[in-house]
Design a protein around this motif. Structure first.
Motif, short mmCIF file in Angstrom:
data_model
loop_
_atom_site.label_atom_id
_atom_site.label_comp_id
_atom_site.label_asym_id
_atom_site.label_seq_id
_atom_site.Cartn_x
_atom_site.Cartn_y
_atom_site.Cartn_z
N LYS A 43 0.81 -1.22 0.00
CA LYS A 43 0.00 0.00 0.00
C LYS A 43 0.84 1.26 0.00
O LYS A 43 0.48 2.25 -0.63
CB LYS A 43 -0.95 0.00 1.20
N GLU A 44 1.97 1.24 0.70
CA GLU A 44 2.78 2.45 0.77
C GLU A 44 3.45 2.79 -0.57
O GLU A 44 3.98 3.89 -0.74
CB GLU A 44 3.86 2.33 1.85
N HIS A 45 3.44 1.84 -1.52
CA HIS A 45 4.04 2.09 -2.83
C HIS A 45 3.01 2.27 -3.93
O HIS A 45 3.37 2.41 -5.10
CB HIS A 45 4.98 0.93 -3.21
N GLN A 46 1.71 2.28 -3.57
CA GLN A 46 0.67 2.38 -4.59
C GLN A 46 0.72 3.69 -5.36
O GLN A 46 0.53 3.72 -6.58
CB GLN A 46 -0.71 2.20 -3.94
N ALA A 47 0.96 4.79 -4.65
CA ALA A 47 1.02 6.09 -5.32
C ALA A 47 2.14 6.11 -6.36
O ALA A 47 1.97 6.65 -7.46
CB ALA A 47 1.23 7.20 -4.30
N LEU A 48 3.28 5.49 -6.03
CA LEU A 48 4.39 5.42 -6.97
C LEU A 48 4.01 4.59 -8.19
O LEU A 48 4.29 4.98 -9.34
CB LEU A 48 5.61 4.82 -6.29
N GLY A 49 3.34 3.46 -7.96
CA GLY A 49 2.94 2.60 -9.06
C GLY A 49 1.99 3.31 -10.02
O GLY A 49 2.15 3.25 -11.25
N ILE A 50 1.01 4.00 -9.47
CA ILE A 50 0.05 4.71 -10.31
C ILE A 50 0.70 5.88 -11.02
O ILE A 50 0.40 6.19 -12.18
CB ILE A 50 -1.15 5.17 -9.46
N SER A 51 1.63 6.56 -10.34
CA SER A 51 2.32 7.68 -10.98
C SER A 51 3.18 7.20 -12.13
O SER A 51 3.39 7.93 -13.11
CB SER A 51 3.17 8.44 -9.96
N LEU A 52 3.70 5.96 -12.05
CA LEU A 52 4.46 5.40 -13.17
C LEU A 52 3.58 5.21 -14.40
O LEU A 52 4.00 5.46 -15.53
CB LEU A 52 5.09 4.06 -12.77
N VAL A 53 2.33 4.76 -14.16
CA VAL A 53 1.40 4.63 -15.27
C VAL A 53 1.15 5.98 -15.91
O VAL A 53 1.18 6.14 -17.13
CB VAL A 53 0.06 4.01 -14.78
N THR A 54 0.91 6.98 -15.07
CA THR A 54 0.62 8.32 -15.58
C THR A 54 1.82 8.91 -16.30
O THR A 54 1.68 9.51 -17.37
CB THR A 54 0.20 9.24 -14.42
N SER A 55 3.00 8.75 -15.70
CA SER A 55 4.20 9.34 -16.32
C SER A 55 4.52 8.66 -17.65
O SER A 55 4.92 9.32 -18.61
CB SER A 55 5.39 9.24 -15.37
N SER A 56 4.35 7.34 -17.72
CA SER A 56 4.63 6.63 -18.97
C SER A 56 3.65 7.07 -20.06
O SER A 56 4.03 7.24 -21.23
CB SER A 56 4.54 5.12 -18.78
N ARG A 57 2.39 7.28 -19.70
CA ARG A 57 1.41 7.77 -20.67
C ARG A 57 1.74 9.20 -21.09
O ARG A 57 1.62 9.56 -22.27
CB ARG A 57 0.00 7.69 -20.08
N ALA A 58 2.13 10.03 -20.12
CA ALA A 58 2.47 11.42 -20.45
C ALA A 58 3.66 11.47 -21.40
O ALA A 58 3.67 12.25 -22.36
CB ALA A 58 2.77 12.19 -19.17
N ILE A 59 4.65 10.63 -21.14
CA ILE A 59 5.82 10.59 -22.03
C ILE A 59 5.44 10.04 -23.39
O ILE A 59 5.89 10.53 -24.43
CB ILE A 59 6.93 9.74 -21.38
N ALA A 60 4.56 9.02 -23.41
CA ALA A 60 4.12 8.45 -24.69
C ALA A 60 3.34 9.48 -25.51
O ALA A 60 3.44 9.50 -26.73
CB ALA A 60 3.24 7.22 -24.44
N PHE A 61 2.58 10.34 -24.83
CA PHE A 61 1.83 11.37 -25.54
C PHE A 61 2.75 12.38 -26.21
O PHE A 61 2.34 13.10 -27.12
CB PHE A 61 0.91 12.10 -24.57
N VAL A 62 4.01 12.42 -25.76
CA VAL A 62 4.98 13.32 -26.36
C VAL A 62 5.91 12.56 -27.30
O VAL A 62 6.19 13.00 -28.42
CB VAL A 62 5.78 14.05 -25.27
#
Length: 434
Positions: free
Chosen positions: A153-172
């Protein structure tokens, strides 16, 4: 407070929970696989925008140059319209059969239909292949649920932020690939001849490169562990007080059943979750905003000066977006964790929303600039705009995943993707019409 109940033998979710309980560190390898898979599945979404103007022109569907944007808008929107139809069913599928099968099917659809899009010879073939890609690529909802379940649970925010960051980078990075690799026989005549397949299909190379990367991501799926609990009755491995209360409340109106009616009841419960719906509303509004920006920026940048465009080449657009991608990567890895640690989730979101709109308001004035001054300023503005968007999207995704129990995460994210896709479909269509 944590409650423990007996594990079910053979349950992949129980097995993963035991691994998470025994290993307190960050699961870097699983996070890496998630990052790669999410990146490759997202690349096709925006990769066509730098060359879409030229592709529509070459397909000869527009009778006048001014009509190209109109037809381009519907090609961009077809993916999101199709994803609107399939997002909730994919979420239900992921909650019943597991996250991993959904991820694998989605990656295969990217390999097949993204390749076919690059080989399009008619306008309707381009729309059909984009629509099929949106219909069969149901990865967005399940991958966010998966990222929160493959770790403690303490790493969930990091895991979800990786999804978001990978999508943000892919959008560029996706548009950068499209900008650099489209029309290769024209841009790189010493490497690609006009008689080769890349000369006859000038927009095939960027699609092929993305499909090859997606093939590598599909291979990486082999090592992904399944995280869904195959539960019956009350066999719950571990849950906090809020999750347990939600399950108890659900049992008062009837235990969740592996039936069609039980799964649509889960949809209704998600729709009544105001915390979830609030995060989804914000997410949808800024998805419309971002998608409209992405299409308008590319079309505006390559349009002629006589139409108040910038007269950029697709390669110029690719350079701007590639630099923006590097900026997002640095921001997500080094700056964003610091902001969340010291200011929480809400404050960076509010500040990013205000600054993003303010930055976009400066774009019309840049059409009066020329040369290097224009390229430098438009690149800086693009970097800032994408950083602000990454901040907003990351916070919304974290809230969407952490406000529901596991049995509802696929459905909750499916609702989010459905509503977001409606907004994103409106963006390209409206941009083309207007």
């Amino acid at each position: 407070m944590v409650f423990r109940m007996p594990c079910k033998v053979g349950c992949p979710g129980c097995k993963q929970d035991e691994i998470n309980n025994n290993k307190t560190g960050i699961p870097y390898l699983n996070f890496f696989y998630i990052w790669i898979i999410c990146l490759c599945s997202t690349l096709p979404i925006q990769s066509l925008f730098p060359y879409l103007y030229f592709m529509i022109r070459d397909l000869k569907v527009a009778k006048q140059e001014q009509e190209i944007g109109f037809y381009a808008g519907f090609v961009g929107a077809s993916y999101f319209i199709a994803r609107t139809i399939s997002a909730v069913p994919w979420g239900i599928f992921a909650d019943k059969y597991g996250r991993k099968p959904c991820i694998i099917i989605s990656i295969i659809s990217v390999i097949v239909f993204n390749t076919l899009f690059g080989l399009s010879t008619t306008y309707w073939m381009a729309i059909a292949t984009r629509a099929l890609l949106g219909l069969l690529c149901g990865i967005l909802g399940p991958i966010k649920a998966y990222a929160s379940e493959v770790c403690r649970k303490e790493h969930q925010a990091l895991g979800i932020s990786l999804v978001t960051s990978s999508r943000a980078i892919a959008f560029v990075v996706g548009p950068a690939i499209g900008g650099f690799l489209s029309q290769p026989a024209k841009k790189y005549p010493n490497i690609f001849s006009q008689e080769s397949i890349f000369g006859r299909f000038p927009y095939f190379l960027p699609s092929l490169v993305i499909s090859v990367l997606a093939t590598g991501a599909c291979v990486a799926c082999i090592w992904l562990p399944e995280t869904l609990h195959m539960r019956h009755g009350d066999n719950i491995v571990e849950t906090d007080a809020m999750e347990l209360q939600q399950i108890v409340n659900s049992s008062l109106v009837g235990k969740p059943r592996k039936t069609r009616s039980g799964r649509f009841a889960s949809v209704k419960r998600c729709l009544k979750n105001w915390q979830l719906m609030s995060a989804i509303i914000v997410y949808c509004i800024f998805s419309l905003y971002d998608t409209s920006y992405n299409e308008i920026f590319s079309l505006w940048a390559v349009s002629s000066r006589k139409y108040r465009g910038l007269s950029f080449t697709s390669q110029d657009v690719g350079i701007v977006l590639a630099i923006s991608g590097i900026g997002i990567l640095i921001y997500q890895l080094m700056i964003y964790p610091f902001l969340v640690k010291h200011f929480g989730l809400s404050k960076p979101l509010r500040i990013a929303a205000v600054l993003s709109i303010s930055t976009l308001a400066t774009y019309p004035f840049m059409a009066n600039l020329y040369g290097m001054e224009l390229k430098v300023l438009i690149t800086i503005a693009s970097v800032l705009k994408n950083i602000f968007s990454a901040t907003i999207t990351t916070v919304c995704n974290i809230l969407q995943t952490t406000t529901v129990i596991q049995e509802q995460r696929g459905v909750a994210n499916g609702i989010s993707v459905t509503l977001m896709s409606i907004f994103k479909a409106v963006g390209p269509a409206a941009a083309g019409i207007l």
